[in-house]
Write a protein that holds these residues in place. Sequence first.
Motif, PDB file in Angstrom:
ATOM      1  N   SER A  87      15.620  42.855  16.330  1.00 50.31           N
ATOM      2  CA  SER A  87      16.074  43.734  17.407  1.00 50.31           C
ATOM      3  C   SER A  87      17.516  43.394  17.750  1.00 50.31           C
ATOM      4  CB  SER A  87      15.176  43.598  18.637  1.00 50.31           C
ATOM      5  OG  SER A  87      15.215  42.271  19.132  1.00 50.31           O
ATOM      6  N   ALA A 147      10.231  40.727  13.095  1.00 53.61           N
ATOM      7  CA  ALA A 147      10.788  41.915  13.736  1.00 53.61           C
ATOM      8  C   ALA A 147      12.187  41.624  14.229  1.00 53.61           C
ATOM      9  CB  ALA A 147       9.901  42.342  14.901  1.00 53.61           C
ATOM     10  N   SER A 156       5.305  38.316   9.373  1.00 54.03           N
ATOM     11  CA  SER A 156       6.117  39.440   9.827  1.00 54.03           C
ATOM     12  C   SER A 156       7.328  38.911  10.573  1.00 54.03           C
ATOM     13  CB  SER A 156       5.311  40.351  10.757  1.00 54.03           C
ATOM     14  OG  SER A 156       4.184  40.870  10.120  1.00 54.03           O
ATOM     15  N   ALA A 167      11.978  51.617   9.820  1.00 53.09           N
ATOM     16  CA  ALA A 167      11.660  52.326  11.068  1.00 53.09           C
ATOM     17  C   ALA A 167      11.235  51.346  12.155  1.00 53.09           C
ATOM     18  CB  ALA A 167      10.574  53.350  10.820  1.00 53.09           C
ATOM     19  N   LYS A 168      10.642  50.243  11.733  1.00 50.40           N
ATOM     20  CA  LYS A 168      10.200  49.220  12.677  1.00 50.40           C
ATOM     21  C   LYS A 168      11.131  48.013  12.696  1.00 50.40           C
ATOM     22  CE  LYS A 168       5.298  50.393  12.184  1.00 50.40           C
ATOM     23  NZ  LYS A 168       3.950  49.888  11.829  1.00 50.40           N
ATOM     24  N   SER A 169      12.174  48.055  11.874  1.00 48.91           N
ATOM     25  CA  SER A 169      13.100  46.914  11.756  1.00 48.91           C
ATOM     26  C   SER A 169      12.329  45.627  11.498  1.00 48.91           C
ATOM     27  CB  SER A 169      13.948  46.785  13.025  1.00 48.91           C
ATOM     28  OG  SER A 169      14.759  47.926  13.215  1.00 48.91           O
ATOM     29  N   THR A 170      11.379  45.717  10.628  1.00 45.65           N
ATOM     30  CA  THR A 170      10.488  44.579  10.371  1.00 45.65           C
ATOM     31  C   THR A 170      10.435  44.282   8.880  1.00 45.65           C
ATOM     32  OG1 THR A 170       9.141  45.076  12.318  1.00 45.65           O
ATOM     33  CG2 THR A 170       8.127  43.734  10.592  1.00 45.65           C
ATOM     34  N   ASP A 225      10.057  47.553   6.610  1.00 44.45           N
ATOM     35  CA  ASP A 225       9.836  48.844   7.240  1.00 44.45           C
ATOM     36  C   ASP A 225      11.028  49.068   8.167  1.00 44.45           C
ATOM     37  OD1 ASP A 225       9.148  50.994   8.838  1.00 44.45           O
ATOM     38  OD2 ASP A 225       7.032  50.435   8.943  1.00 44.45           O
TER      39      ASP A 225
END
Length: 119
Positions: free
Chosen positions: A25, A23, A21, A75-78, A73
Amino acid sequence: QVQLVESGGGLVQAGGSLRLSCAASGRTGSSYVMGWFRQAPGKEREFVTSITWNGVNRYYADSVKGRFTISRDNAKSTVYLQMNSLKPEDTAVYYCAFASQVARPYDYWGQGTQVTVSS
């Protein structure tokens, strides 16, 4: 600035699976491209796969086609990298990368996560 945090690496036997994964930000914008690269000991960093912001366009290195799947995803910036049928030659440090738009260079990189495949 964009920050990337990877997770999910580890040790697995040949034929096994792992999911990485990454992520993102910070100031990502909405049209970014994310990719995965890897670097094995004594070798140069190589492209593994990438995915556009809408998930429509995905690219894979020949060496991983049919075994690895990239997804995201928003929505999760992942972004995820599902790795199946792993081989010892997949052993490397895997890096997540971020490009602000298609056809732009990757400007930001994660810290890397080790994937080790034992035979």
